[in-house]
Design an enzyme around this catalytic site. Structure first.
Site, PDB file in Angstrom:
ATOM      1  N   ARG A 238       0.828  -1.193   0.000  1.00 35.46           N
ATOM      2  CA  ARG A 238       0.000   0.000   0.000  1.00 35.46           C
ATOM      3  C   ARG A 238       0.871   1.255   0.000  1.00 35.46           C
ATOM      4  O   ARG A 238       2.039   1.215   0.401  1.00 35.46           O
ATOM      5  CB  ARG A 238      -0.941   0.004   1.212  1.00 35.46           C
ATOM      6  CG  ARG A 238      -0.269   0.203   2.536  1.00 35.46           C
ATOM      7  CD  ARG A 238      -1.147  -0.177   3.735  1.00 35.46           C
ATOM      8  NE  ARG A 238      -2.451   0.434   3.729  1.00 35.46           N
ATOM      9  CZ  ARG A 238      -3.587  -0.243   3.495  1.00 35.46           C
ATOM     10  NH1 ARG A 238      -3.539  -1.546   3.234  1.00 35.46           N
ATOM     11  NH2 ARG A 238      -4.745   0.372   3.536  1.00 35.46           N
ATOM     12  N   GLY A 259       6.782  -2.306  -4.578  1.00 36.89           N
ATOM     13  CA  GLY A 259       6.849  -1.581  -3.320  1.00 36.89           C
ATOM     14  C   GLY A 259       5.856  -0.439  -3.219  1.00 36.89           C
ATOM     15  O   GLY A 259       5.144  -0.091  -4.171  1.00 36.89           O
ATOM     16  N   HIS A 260       5.829   0.188  -2.053  1.00 36.83           N
ATOM     17  CA  HIS A 260       4.872   1.248  -1.760  1.00 36.83           C
ATOM     18  C   HIS A 260       5.082   2.480  -2.646  1.00 36.83           C
ATOM     19  O   HIS A 260       6.188   2.806  -3.048  1.00 36.83           O
ATOM     20  CB  HIS A 260       4.946   1.647  -0.280  1.00 36.83           C
ATOM     21  CG  HIS A 260       6.264   2.223   0.137  1.00 36.83           C
ATOM     22  ND1 HIS A 260       7.392   1.469   0.320  1.00 36.83           N
ATOM     23  CD2 HIS A 260       6.619   3.494   0.400  1.00 36.83           C
ATOM     24  CE1 HIS A 260       8.386   2.240   0.684  1.00 36.83           C
ATOM     25  NE2 HIS A 260       7.954   3.483   0.735  1.00 36.83           N
ATOM     26  N   ASN A 261       3.978   3.122  -2.973  1.00 35.87           N
ATOM     27  CA  ASN A 261       3.935   4.376  -3.751  1.00 35.87           C
ATOM     28  C   ASN A 261       4.310   4.212  -5.215  1.00 35.87           C
ATOM     29  O   ASN A 261       4.445   5.213  -5.924  1.00 35.87           O
ATOM     30  CB  ASN A 261       4.840   5.459  -3.139  1.00 35.87           C
ATOM     31  CG  ASN A 261       4.438   5.834  -1.735  1.00 35.87           C
ATOM     32  OD1 ASN A 261       3.281   5.716  -1.354  1.00 35.87           O
ATOM     33  ND2 ASN A 261       5.395   6.278  -0.932  1.00 35.87           N
ATOM     34  N   SER A 279       8.275   3.863  -4.621  1.00 33.09           N
ATOM     35  CA  SER A 279       8.176   5.161  -5.301  1.00 33.09           C
ATOM     36  C   SER A 279       8.738   5.158  -6.719  1.00 33.09           C
ATOM     37  O   SER A 279       9.125   6.202  -7.235  1.00 33.09           O
ATOM     38  CB  SER A 279       8.863   6.259  -4.472  1.00 33.09           C
ATOM     39  OG  SER A 279       8.253   6.382  -3.204  1.00 33.09           O
TER      40      SER A 279
END
Length: 375
Positions: A238, A259-261, A279
């Site tokens: 998330r 991974g996140h973002n 990211s």
């Protein structure tokens, strides 16, 4: 303290006025871009990072030097650690600014109002009484459907699937056995997720406090757009505050980690065991072959192709890349051609070294002989 108000007719939190946001944050309110919006009539309905924020929402930058991220942002209110000027963002972006000491803590507080934490009680099997499931959808009796979940028409939810509270699933989706959706995940139409995949786990983000690794905010969600297919054992974390997003038509193979973002573009192909750090973003029609790895905070442009086992360390534009660190195809082929010649070059070097030693010995013998005769 600002009272958190919830709508009487739904589980969604009620909008906040600008005055309530200022009270909640304890910050200083400043006009930014000409105060085009009347502060007395401003109704705020959400919070998101600059790239996602829409009109009527709050956004945040954590450093003044990152002010460029809000140029063209549609949010009405910006949280910052120190004052910005309209000129510093080219008079584009939010109309109002709230200056606070700790923007991350304040922004997390606002996020939690608009997307409140879900009850952590362990759910049982079956469909929660507050869930909304279209009658044409098939739900296994061994699945777990949490509070406030919405499932559209003609979906098939297999045994062992766990859909946590607040998730939204579109039409004609198929979730195979043991798929797990953490809270607030959003699936579009015709999404297929194969067995054992997990969406919405916490991102791998920590900060060091007094010598201990403490988790950073994990208040975002995962959004899967229309016609996406995820293979078995795929994991997608998330976002920190907003979405980790998979674009329309993208196909993801087994055992891929995102991974996140991250923001994956439309119609990408991600092959088995790809790993994408937090990211990162990709354009459209990107292809990542098996076991490709991306470091964090990089962007791949449209139509980039990365060969198997490559390690991507920098932003890349359209083209084909191989190797670690990944380099353009032709450059990598030249390097490989040289590598293949290394055994021959080593043998030739040893021969040359032997000849040099022989010549040196001959020269030394002549010098010594001449010295002896001179004596």
């Amino acid at each position: 303290m600002t009272t958190v108000i919830y709508s009487a007719d739904s589980s969604s939190p009620a909008p906040l006025s600008l005055a309530q946001i200022v009270e909640m944050t304890g910050g200083e309110l400043l006009p930014l871009s000409g105060s085009k919006t009347d502060s007395n009539n401003l109704s705020l309905t959400g919070a998101a990072p600059p790239s996602e924020a829409e009109q009527g929402e709050v956004t945040m930058v954590d450093q003044v030097q990152n002010a460029g991220a809000i140029r063209g942002c549609h949010a009405d209110v910006l949280i910052t650690p120190s004052a910005l000027t309209a000129e510093s963002i080219n008079n584009e972006g939010p109309a109002w600014q709230i200056v606070v000491e700790d923007p991350h803590t304040v922004f997390a507080k606002i996020i939690l109002h608009f997307r409140p934490p879900i009850d952590q009680d362990v759910p049982g099997t079956g469909v929660d009484s507050t869930a909304h499931v279209h009658p044409s959808s098939q739900i296994s009796a061994a699945a777990s459907i949490g509070a406030g979940v919405t499932i559209g028409p003609d979906c098939k939810i297999h045994a062992g699937v766990s859909i946590a509270a607040g998730c939204t699933i579109g039409a004609e989706c198929v979730l195979y056995p043991n798929v797990t959706l953490y809270s607030y995940c959003r699936l579009g139409d015709r999404v297929v997720i194969h067995a054992g995949s997990t969406l919405g786990a916490h991102g791998f983000g920590y900060r060091n406090v007094a010598g201990k690794h403490m988790p950073t905010s994990q208040l975002g969600y995962v959004q899967i757009d229309n016609d996406v297919e995820l293979g078995a054992a795929v994991t997608i974390d998330r976002g920190t505050y907003g979405a980790t997003r998979i674009g329309e038509g993208t196909k993801i193979d087994n055992q891929v980690m995102i991974g996140h973002n991250c923001r994956i573009g439309k119609h990408n192909l991600l092959c088995s065991q790809v790993g994408i750090a937090g990211s990162c973003s990709t354009g459209d029609y990107v292809v990542l072959a098996g076991q490709v790895g991306l470091r964090d905070h990089i962007h791949l442009g449209d139509h980039v192709t990365i060969g198997a086992q490559a390690g991507v360390m920098d932003n890349l534009t359209k083209g084909v890349y191989f190797g670690s660190p990944a380099t353009p195809q032709q450059e990598q082929l030249r390097m490989l051609a040289v590598q293949r010649k290394l055994p021959d070059l080593r043998r030739e070097l040893k021969e040359v070294q032997g000849k040099v030693r022989t010549l040196v010995k001959q020269i030394e013998d002549k010098v010594n002989d001449s010295s002896s005769k001179a004596a």
